[in-house]
Design an enzyme around this catalytic site. Structure first.
Site, short mmCIF file in Angstrom:
data_model
loop_
_atom_site.label_atom_id
_atom_site.label_comp_id
_atom_site.label_asym_id
_atom_site.label_seq_id
_atom_site.Cartn_x
_atom_site.Cartn_y
_atom_site.Cartn_z
N ASP A 383 0.90 -1.09 0.02
CA ASP A 383 0.00 -0.01 0.04
C ASP A 383 0.98 1.23 0.06
O ASP A 383 1.94 1.15 0.47
CB ASP A 383 -0.85 -0.02 1.17
CG ASP A 383 -1.80 1.29 1.18
OD1 ASP A 383 -2.29 1.51 0.42
OD2 ASP A 383 -1.95 1.70 2.75
N THR A 385 0.26 5.07 0.39
CA THR A 385 -0.10 6.15 0.98
C THR A 385 0.25 6.14 2.59
O THR A 385 1.05 6.60 3.16
CB THR A 385 -1.47 7.09 0.97
OG1 THR A 385 -1.70 6.97 -0.78
CG2 THR A 385 -1.43 8.42 1.31
N ARG A 539 -4.85 5.37 -7.11
CA ARG A 539 -6.13 5.38 -6.95
C ARG A 539 -6.78 4.07 -7.51
O ARG A 539 -7.69 4.19 -8.24
CB ARG A 539 -6.58 6.55 -7.70
CG ARG A 539 -6.08 7.88 -7.06
CD ARG A 539 -6.87 9.15 -7.48
NE ARG A 539 -6.58 10.47 -6.87
CZ ARG A 539 -6.55 10.72 -5.65
NH1 ARG A 539 -7.59 10.12 -4.82
NH2 ARG A 539 -6.06 11.93 -5.24
N LYS A 545 -6.64 -4.03 -5.97
CA LYS A 545 -5.41 -4.43 -5.32
C LYS A 545 -5.39 -5.88 -5.54
O LYS A 545 -4.29 -6.60 -5.58
CB LYS A 545 -5.17 -3.87 -3.98
CG LYS A 545 -4.87 -2.48 -3.91
CD LYS A 545 -5.10 -1.90 -2.18
CE LYS A 545 -4.84 -0.35 -2.27
NZ LYS A 545 -4.51 0.17 -0.86
N ASP A 569 -6.80 -2.73 2.52
CA ASP A 569 -5.54 -3.56 2.05
C ASP A 569 -5.84 -4.99 2.58
O ASP A 569 -5.12 -5.96 2.09
CB ASP A 569 -4.43 -3.27 2.90
CG ASP A 569 -4.11 -1.65 2.44
OD1 ASP A 569 -4.15 -1.41 1.28
OD2 ASP A 569 -3.67 -0.86 3.28
#
Length: 932
Positions: A383, A385, A539, A545, A569
């Site tokens: 991940d 950010t 984004r 993901k 996540d």
């Protein structure tokens, strides 16, 4: 999520009616949620089912049952059953310990206030029931799903953080009904009468349909804007009152929880295949022996009258030989690996280098089954950010139109004024509650530069401004986008480099990724991605993901690892071979669904390069050694079959056979699996190229496995035929009809124990006191047992044939001569082979080991503890073993509660309340409403 449908949605629970301040007419689920895998009732059946699913355990159970057939087993009825029960007991204890720790972690002792019997009472979460009126205060988590009655904020608004639900730290706005907003006192709440009619429990986080029917009033619709969900956290709101509608497993949080997938390491899969191969070899050995028995009986049956012949029934003989050779498969391997991996997991938990003191958070191995998988990771999915930035934003630099005072003042004024931040005072300190870390960073930046935002009213913003200045540097932000049409073009431009790793990066956004993952171009996208050094996806949704990880996992023969810190996540964490959760600002959802949890992204380096590589080396050495020592001993029974006319006789005493794995050679594989290391942790971090050794499975593959088996085969030939040929010509140790084979068997057994223990010493790189205890102690243990076992009959009515055997063996000169010669003959080849490889084909690992040797003092690698005191690595490890587990291991919410939160409003469009309406509802110069 609400738009998706599944088979589970088609069979939704029936609607429910909830009565206010009255007994409920229907029985609802309680609010108890257990994270334990087992209960007292289900432990035994579930545990046995899980264990029998393992091929090795099922095989040994089959052998134990065969041994109960009269006159079939040459090794007795209990020589497999007793070790199997011991092994299952150890595995059961390990499961109980792990499950208990997991249960304690998930069983936070949380309390909440409930209005009962006319009084506010503090009760446990598990005691909350449907229909209760609950009071939740700022910073607390919601104990159940409930409908808002009233709040401390204007217009019955409240703010919740849903990080535990969807991974978002931006706060959501919820608003109670105007019909109930005035119900705030205890007396008013007790007078409420009516009912709530709502849909049954379902998994739709953002949907809710119901009606509130208060006596004497018209029914009012209730929607998702009035519902607060279990697991959310109340923020920037002094208090909220609500009516519980769903509890326990009926809550939307639990409805959305999925059972963690059963993950098996690649090493475990390879090991199961090797067990299957050994089983096939065992069947071949049994078939050869059965055929040999038939041929021998036809040829010598009338001549060799003193032998007790096997049955002429081929199938009967086959079962006998399967039992005779069954120990070719190591019965102790599974329990050895269980204990080894469990201990390795403790090393991860106790590693002070991966302990984060600011939040009192140690690393946590939530499973011990994937330790060695950490040493083989090829593709890392992270991940971006929150994981890399910890959701902490600081105002560093800015660009202002010219270096003039007017522009600077206007810029800083705008920073201090144009935002939705709400200031809260704690004494003389102003705490900014911001909608996002970015917005908070800008306001704090303005404050540092002299433009302090101090308060807001519905019609004004208050700031204290002084002159200030700053310097800046503009940083370029390169960005490229791969489109569906250009994927093939990119692949073509790479040409021969396609499929090979290049020093380029691919950047793609979520919208484009939707097309890149489509069936037509998925393979092209994968080829392009695998040709890049790094791939950055911007984004993307949680599902995307997960899809990316799944694509690589299915189409590339490599181990994947996913790491993240938020609920968004969870998908990729559970999809990857190994999932790592970071205890960050986005709740505990990622941590609770992960295989390993760490507090900082930087700790991943040691988790992989040190613990992962060490665990892989230790586990594989342990497995290979277990196979080696079993083949050495039990293949000798095949050689003996050629001597005894395939009569099914055993060379070794039956309990000596059964206790070989469980006692006499049990310690060496444990020490290899727990304390072995190829080089120190400093070298592992200094030379990250060493990780490629475990990453590429250089130490554990089909070639290495067969190399160990062939080596064991050669050792078994030397260990059996050399002593036999020497002793069979000595008349002292033969009776009138032939050689005393029990005597020969005891000598050979002693040589086997000595040889395999010394072999463990040759496999050991890092000698510790435990290594010495395992190697020399195992030999001594057998000799002591041999002496006692040879003297217990008739005091104990077992093993009458062993009476006096120890004295005969120890008085034999040939035994002492062979005790030096035979193990030396076996191991000299191994030593010569290793020396030749080190001389003519020196690997990076061997070069690093030589470097360590040169820098070692007194044969010990020196480390420094936290106080600067010198200590060797063995003592360093023992110190960690002695450390108590930090108390936060058993506090599931300690991290989350200690982290500073406080993002005021969500930036969502079309929200229940507009941003302008929210901002104008506040007057921070006035005191908020209190409640008793």
């Amino acid at each position: 999520m609400s738009g998706a449908t599944s088979a589970a949605d088609l069979d939704e629970a029936p609607a429910r009616t909830i009565y206010l301040n009255q007994p409920q007419q229907s029985k609802f689920r309680d609010n108890w949620v257990s994270t334990a895998k087992y209960s007292v009732v289900t432990f035994l059946p579930r545990f046995l089912y899980e264990q029998i699913r393992k091929a090795a355990n099922a095989f040994f159970l089959f052998i134990a049952l065969l041994q109960q057939i009269p006159d079939v087993s040459p090794t007795g009825r209990y020589t497999t059953l007793v070790p199997l029960l011991f092994i299952l007991t150890v595995a059961g204890i390990k499961e109980i310990i792990e499950d208990y720790v997991s249960m304690i972690m998930g069983k936070a002792v949380l309390k909440t206030k409930v209005l009962r019997n006319g009084m506010w009472q503090n009760i446990m979460w598990k005691e909350v029931a449907v229909g209760d009126i609950v009071k939740v205060t700022n910073g607390q988590h919601l104990p159940a799903d409930m409908i808002i009655i009233s709040t401390s904020e204007p217009q019955a608004m409240c703010y919740i953080e849903t990080a535990n639900l969807d991974g978002e730290t931006n706060l959501k706005i919820r608003q109670g009904l105007s019909q109930t907003a005035s119900l705030q006192s205890r007396e008013e709440l007790m007078k409420v009468s009516g009912r709530i009619e709502c849909e049954g429990p379902n998994r739709h986080l953002y949907d809710f349909t119901g009606n509130l029917r208060l006596d004497g009033q018209s029914p009012v619709p209730v929607g998702p804007d009035q519902i607060l969900l279990r697991g959310a956290q109340l923020r920037n709101t002094q208090w909220v009152l609500g009516i519980v509608v769903y509890t326990g497993h009926d809550t939307k949080l639990m409805q959305n929880s999925t059972k963690a997938p059963l993950k098996r390491s690649n090493v475990e899969k390879v090991t199961n295949m090797q067990i299957l191969v050994l089983f096939c070899i065992l069947l071949v050995m049994a078939l050869v022996s059965s055929v040999g028995a038939l041929l021998w009986n036809r040829t010598h049956g009338e001549v060799v009258w003193y032998l007790e012949m096997l049955s002429v029934n081929f199938g009967y003989n086959l079962l006998t030989f399967i039992i005779l050779y069954n120990n070719l498969i190591p019965i102790s391997l599974l329990v050895t690996l269980e204990v080894v991996k469990f201990t390795q997991a403790l090393f991860i938990n106790w590693d002070i280098d991966m302990y984060y003191p600011e939040t009192d958070t140690p690393a946590m191995a939530r499973t011990s089954n994937l330790n060695e998988e950490l040493g083989q990771v090829k593709y890392l999915f992270s991940d971006k950010t929150g994981t890399l930035t910890c959701n902490i934003m600081n105002f560093k630099k800015c660009s202002i139109a010219g270096p003039t005072a007017v522009h600077i003042q206007e810029f800083l004024t705008l920073l201090a004024v144009c935002h939705t931040v709400v200031p809260e005072r704690q004494g003389n300190t102003i705490i900014y509650q911001a909608s996002s870390p970015d917005e908070g960073a800008l306001v704090k930046g303005a404050k540092k530069l002299g433009y302090v935002f101090t308060g807001r009213t519905p019609h004004s913003v208050i700031i204290d401004a002084v002159s200030g200045g700053c310097t800046w540097h503009r940083l370029p932000r390169p960005f490229s986008r791969a489109t569906r049409a250009s994927l093939t073009q990119h692949c073509t431009s790479l040409g021969e480099s396609l499929g090979k790793e290049n020093d380029i990066a691919l950047i793609i956004d979520g919208h484009t990724l939707k097309y890149a993952l489509s069936f037509e171009v998925r393979q092209s996208f994968l080829d392009l991605a695998l040709s890049c050094k790094a791939v950055i996806c911007c984004r993307v949704s949680p599902l995307q993901k997960s899809e990316i990880v799944d694509m690589v996992k299915k189409h590339v023969n490599a181990i994947t690892l996913a790491i993240g810190d938020g609920a968004n996540d969870v998908g990729m964490i559970q999809t990857a071979h190994v999932g790592v959760g970071i205890s960050g600002n986005e709740g505990m959802q990622a941590t609770n669904c992960s295989d390993y949890a760490i507090a900082q992204f930087s700790y991943l380096e040691k988790l992989l390069l040190v613990h992962g590589a060490w665990s892989y080396n230790r586990v594989t050495k342990c497995i290979l050694y277990c196979f080696y020592k079993n083949v050495v001993l039990y293949i000798i029974e095949l050689w003996f079959a050629f001597v005894n006319g395939f009569s099914g006789q055993i060379l070794f005493e039956r309990w000596c056979i059964g206790l070989y794995n469980v006692i006499f050679t049990a310690l060496p594989p444990f020490t290899l699996g727990i304390f072995e290391r190829s080089c120190t942790q400093d070298s592992m971090l200094r030379f990250p190229q060493l990780y490629k050794i475990t990453q590429n499975a250089d130490g554990f593959n089909t070639r290495v496995f067969w190399g160990h088996c062939i080596n064991a085969l050669i050792h078994s030939i030397i260990l059996f035929w050399f002593p036999l040929k020497v002793l069979e010509h000595d008349a002292v140790f033969t009776n009138g009809q032939g050689v005393d084979y029990l005597f020969v068997g005891n000598i050979v057994y002693t040589y086997v124990v000595v040889t395999v223990c010394l072999k463990a010493g040759l496999e050991t790189t890092a000698w510790t006191r435990f290594s010495h205890l395992a190697v020399w102690g195992s030999m001594l243990l057998w000799l002591v047992f041999f002496g006692v076992y040879s003297a217990i009959w008739p005091t104990f009515p077992i093993a009458p044939d062993m009476l006096g055997q120890a004295g005969m063996v120890l008085r034999c000169g040939y035994f002492w001569f062979g005790l030096f010669l035979v193990p030396t003959a076996c191991l000299v080849k191994d030593v010569a082979w290793t020396a030749a490889k080190h001389t003519y084909h020196k690997t990076l690992l061997e070069q690093v080991q030589e470097l360590e040797t040169k820098t070692r003092e007194l044969g010990k690698a020196m480390l420094r503890d936290s106080n600067g005191k010198s200590m060797n690595e063995r003592d360093h490890l023992l110190k960690r073993l002695g450390r108590k587990t930090p108390p936060s291991l058993f506090r599931a919410h300690s991290v989350q509660q200690s982290v500073s939160h406080g993002y005021a409003f969500s930036q969502e469009e079309h929200g229940v309340v507009s941003q302008s309406q929210v901002v104008r509802s506040y007057d921070t110069t006035k005191r908020r409403t209190e409640i008793e």
